[in-house]
Design an enzyme around this catalytic site. Structure first.
Site, PDB file in Angstrom:
ATOM      1  N   HIS A   1      -7.238  -5.756  -0.661  1.00  0.00           N
ATOM      2  CA  HIS A   1      -6.069  -4.906  -0.449  1.00  0.00           C
ATOM      3  C   HIS A   1      -4.987  -5.581   0.375  1.00  0.00           C
ATOM      4  CE1 HIS A   1      -4.073  -1.084  -0.707  1.00  0.00           C
ATOM      5  NE2 HIS A   1      -4.034  -0.915   0.605  1.00  0.00           N
TER       6      HIS A   1
ATOM      7  N   SER B   1       0.840  -1.197   0.000  1.00  0.00           N
ATOM      8  CA  SER B   1       0.000   0.000   0.000  1.00  0.00           C
ATOM      9  C   SER B   1       0.887   1.264   0.000  1.00  0.00           C
ATOM     10  CB  SER B   1      -0.973  -0.037   1.177  1.00  0.00           C
ATOM     11  OG  SER B   1      -1.968   0.942   1.029  1.00  0.00           O
TER      12      SER B   1
ATOM     13  N   ASP C   1      -9.217  -5.377  -4.939  1.00  0.00           N
ATOM     14  CA  ASP C   1      -8.366  -4.405  -4.256  1.00  0.00           C
ATOM     15  C   ASP C   1      -8.940  -2.997  -4.343  1.00  0.00           C
ATOM     16  OD1 ASP C   1      -6.047  -3.127  -3.194  1.00  0.00           O
ATOM     17  OD2 ASP C   1      -4.749  -4.559  -4.215  1.00  0.00           O
TER      18      ASP C   1
END
Length: 309
Positions: A280, A113, A253
């Protein structure tokens, strides 16, 4: 369940502060396998939720290094720092401070991320010793991230989507109705494991207890981005990356394909893999499969690094 492996923790001086570092050592170290640094997300989400990536230590016979970025977790907290203090450049500098303190000159880098965004920021500067880069669940620009999240929000039940919009417009993002609607989004696009893994709960809990970095750079949640990163992009700089690059994403995601595709399009030789039925936190949803893909990629570039010597 995580395998018990030897770990040590350290505090590395950084500016006038300290960065907490954890080193996981394999039982049978391979001197030809450079260590792997793991960069957590947020910003300000701490290492807890990515700690299972330490399993790669024994699975690849390499050292795996986690650290809590400044402002969160076990590192120095700075709740009174001005907004302008928290920049990508700060965290690039911190990474190299940690690396130098540990005496590591050759290494792999994996970021999840925000950590993948930070990994790209490090890689565009072409540091010597960067053997490979793994970018997981990361956008190449926040504009693309927000556009993708807006599309995902439009697919929520109408009453959930309406609750999000109503409270954002009213500035009541701590209202229980807004929190419940946010959790509905998260169940679809942040982590699809039920119940939510404890490591992720621990990360979210520490962020909520000390939200300075996350709220300043991002905003109140994953999809309502109002912080200083709102205009961030690395797309125009991606051709500067020369390290071999793997891009990982989940089918559902919150980092949608349009947001991460620039990494593949603009980094020479970059490859991608999308994990079905994940969102995610791919590394928590399909941990064994995730680590197998990363391990194979690292091994390929271990060999490439050896060949250059």
């Amino acid at each position: 369940m995580l395998t018990v492996m030897p770990t040590t923790s350290h505090r590395v001086p950084f500016r006038e502060h300290e960065t907490w570092v954890q080193i996981t050592t394999p039982k049978s170290p391979n001197p030809g396998a450079p260590p792997l640094f793991v960069l957590h997300g947020g910003p300000g989400m701490a290492h807890n939720y990515v700690r299972n990536i330490a399993e790669l230590a024994d699975e690849t016979d390499r050292t795996v290094i986690h650290y809590d970025q400044l402002g969160c977790g076990n590192s120095t907290h700075l709740p009174d720092a001005p907004a302008g203090f928290w920049t990508p450049e700060l965290f690039v500098e911190e990474f190299h401070a940690v690396r130098a303190a540990l005496g590591i000159d050759e290494y792999h880098l994996l970021g999840q991320s925000w950590g993948g965004m930070l990994g790209a920021e490090i890689a565009v500067r072409r540091p010597s010793g960067l053997t490979s880069l793994v970018i997981c669940n990361s956008p190449a620009s926040m504009e693309l991230w927000m556009a993708g999240c807006a599309e995902l929000r439009s697919q929520l039940p109408p009453e959930v989507s309406a609750a999000l919009t109503r409270h954002e417009e009213a500035g009541t993002v701590t209202d229980p109705e807004y929190v419940a609607a946010t959790n509905e989004f998260y169940a679809r696009h942040l982590c699809r494991v039920v119940p939510m893994p404890q490591d992720l709960i621990d990360t979210i809990t520490q962020m909520e207890a000390e939200p300075t970095v996350y709220h300043t750079m991002n905003g109140p949640n994953e999809f309502h981005v109002v912080g200083t990163l709102k205009g961030w992009t690395v797309i125009d700089r991606l051709p500067e990356i020369t390290a071999p690059t793997l891009v990982i994403a989940g089918e559902f995601d919150e980092a949608t394909p349009a947001s991460w595709q620039p990494y593949v399009d603009h980094i020479a030789g970059a490859v991608s893999q999308v994990f079905p039925d994940t969102s995610h936190c791919t590394h928590l949803e399909q941990p064994t499969e995730f680590r197998a893909v990363v391990a194979a990629f690292l091994a390929t570039h271990d060999l490439a690094a050896d060949a250059r010597v």
